[in-house]
Design a protein around this motif. Structure first.
Motif, mmCIF file in Angstrom:
data_model
loop_
_atom_site.group_PDB
_atom_site.id
_atom_site.type_symbol
_atom_site.label_atom_id
_atom_site.label_comp_id
_atom_site.label_asym_id
_atom_site.label_seq_id
_atom_site.Cartn_x
_atom_site.Cartn_y
_atom_site.Cartn_z
ATOM 1 N N LEU A 72 -31.114 17.548 5.083
ATOM 2 C CA LEU A 72 -31.935 18.358 5.984
ATOM 3 C C LEU A 72 -32.778 17.473 6.898
ATOM 4 O O LEU A 72 -32.871 17.721 8.105
ATOM 5 C CB LEU A 72 -32.833 19.301 5.182
ATOM 6 C CG LEU A 72 -32.135 20.327 4.292
ATOM 7 C CD1 LEU A 72 -33.164 21.179 3.559
ATOM 8 C CD2 LEU A 72 -31.202 21.206 5.109
ATOM 9 N N ALA A 73 -33.378 16.441 6.330
ATOM 10 C CA ALA A 73 -34.211 15.552 7.132
ATOM 11 C C ALA A 73 -33.392 14.856 8.212
ATOM 12 O O ALA A 73 -33.845 14.709 9.353
ATOM 13 C CB ALA A 73 -34.893 14.523 6.228
ATOM 14 N N SER A 74 -32.178 14.442 7.885
ATOM 15 C CA SER A 74 -31.320 13.767 8.861
ATOM 16 C C SER A 74 -30.970 14.703 10.012
ATOM 17 O O SER A 74 -30.998 14.319 11.187
ATOM 18 C CB SER A 74 -30.044 13.257 8.186
ATOM 19 O OG SER A 74 -30.358 12.284 7.214
ATOM 20 N N ALA A 75 -30.630 15.954 9.692
ATOM 21 C CA ALA A 75 -30.296 16.931 10.737
ATOM 22 C C ALA A 75 -31.514 17.223 11.601
ATOM 23 O O ALA A 75 -31.415 17.354 12.832
ATOM 24 C CB ALA A 75 -29.775 18.214 10.102
ATOM 25 N N PHE A 76 -32.677 17.312 10.983
ATOM 26 C CA PHE A 76 -33.916 17.585 11.704
ATOM 27 C C PHE A 76 -34.233 16.455 12.678
ATOM 28 O O PHE A 76 -34.530 16.688 13.858
ATOM 29 C CB PHE A 76 -35.048 17.761 10.688
ATOM 30 C CG PHE A 76 -36.383 18.083 11.273
ATOM 31 C CD1 PHE A 76 -36.732 19.386 11.590
ATOM 32 C CD2 PHE A 76 -37.320 17.075 11.497
ATOM 33 C CE1 PHE A 76 -37.971 19.688 12.123
ATOM 34 C CE2 PHE A 76 -38.564 17.367 12.032
ATOM 35 C CZ PHE A 76 -38.894 18.675 12.343
ATOM 36 N N LEU A 77 -34.151 15.218 12.227
ATOM 37 C CA LEU A 77 -34.472 14.075 13.074
ATOM 38 C C LEU A 77 -33.436 13.887 14.178
ATOM 39 O O LEU A 77 -33.784 13.507 15.296
ATOM 40 C CB LEU A 77 -34.575 12.812 12.223
ATOM 41 C CG LEU A 77 -35.741 12.799 11.227
ATOM 42 C CD1 LEU A 77 -35.644 11.580 10.317
ATOM 43 C CD2 LEU A 77 -37.080 12.813 11.963
#
Length: 295
Positions: A5-10
């Motif tokens: 999720l963090a990777s997609a968000f960034l």
């Protein structure tokens, strides 16, 4: 803990540095996803797609904590509808389309007009084309989704009433509208005299733009979408959306200038005056000009 999720968000924030350590950001986004899904049981949307959608609604300088102040359930359903998730489309029909009646309850529309209005709301909110994604993707999440749909329904209802009444918009969007009491006589003369030429040059310039450029200008200046909403609509960061709009506006302005230079027989000082007028006033009058020339 993985950081899907963090990777997609960034990535959706175009490589912005993490606002907090990745494990903390992943946990925060997982909570936001769980909250959003709880609002619409049975609507299954990929978590990475949803958090990327959230990222595009967050201003570049906004802290990540601002996510918690958004209407996460509304954003989740809007994103799922834009992604054509069947359960989300069914939820829109069941829970949000009835808001059309709430919005126009005082307008005394007949049944045929109400049916047409419902269809217009469906098309505006849910239907995407090659150049314009489904408009629900632009829902900003700063207020209830139901209220956003009601506002869209009221806007469309007013247009429908005008059309059914056969009211034709007058061509009042040209330079004559910009005449002000403080104008010097030459500038007032140019504004009034060359309104038709300006409108013709503008219409010709508009025709030279690509479909995407015309739609970007229409969405911003007619529909009133913000840069953040345009970014969410097109699935890009707000900085990219701002560049797209600036490029479209610059292309329109330059093409209008070029045609005026070709068509008008003015002295050098007069041409300079009218070109300065276009440069300074186009942003103000662009919405009215587009409304007159874009279907």
């Amino acid at each position: 803990m993985t950081s899907v999720l963090a990777s997609a968000f960034l990535a959706a924030r175009e490589g912005a540095s993490p606002p907090e350590p990745l494990p903390g950001l992943e946990a925060r986004l997982a909570r936001a996803l769980a909250t959003a899904r709880a609002a619409w049981p049975g609507v299954e949307l990929d978590g990475a797609r949803f958090v990327a959608h959230l990222a595009r609604h967050l201003a570049s300088d906004a802290p990540v904590e601002a996510l918690e102040r958004l209407e996460l359930g509304g954003l989740y359903l809007a994103c799922a509808c834009a992604e054509r998730v069947p359960a989300a489309l069914a939820a829109f029909e069941a829970h949000l389309l009835p808001e059309v009646y709430v919005a126009v309850s005082r307008m005394k529309l007949d049944p045929l007009a109400l049916d047409e209005l419902r269809q217009r709301v469906r098309e505006r909110m849910l239907v995407s084309t090659e150049d314009i994604p489904a408009r629900l993707a632009a829902y900003p999440g700063t207020g209830p989704l139901a209220g956003w749909v009601r506002a869209a329904a009221l806007w469309l209802a007013r247009d429908l009433v005008r059309q059914r009444a056969g009211r034709v918009r007058s061509d009042d969007s040209g330079l004559a509208l910009l005449v002000e009491p403080g104008d010097d006589p030459e500038l007032a003369y140019l504004k009034t005299t060359y309104r038709a030429e300006f409108n013709a040059a503008f219409a010709q310039a508009l025709d030279t733009l690509g479909a995407r450029e015309r739609n970007l200008l229409r969405l911003k200046y007619l529909d009133g979408l913000s840069i953040d909403q345009l970014g969410a609509l097109y699935g890009v960061h707000r900085s990219s959306a701002a560049r797209y709009v600036r490029a479209a506006q610059d292309a329109l302005l330059e093409a209008t200038r070029r045609r005026l230079s070709e068509q008008l027989r003015l002295t050098g000082s007069q041409l300079d005056s009218i070109l300065r007028l276009i440069s300074s006033q186009l942003d103000v009058s662009l919405g009215r000009l587009l409304r007159a020339h874009v279907d």
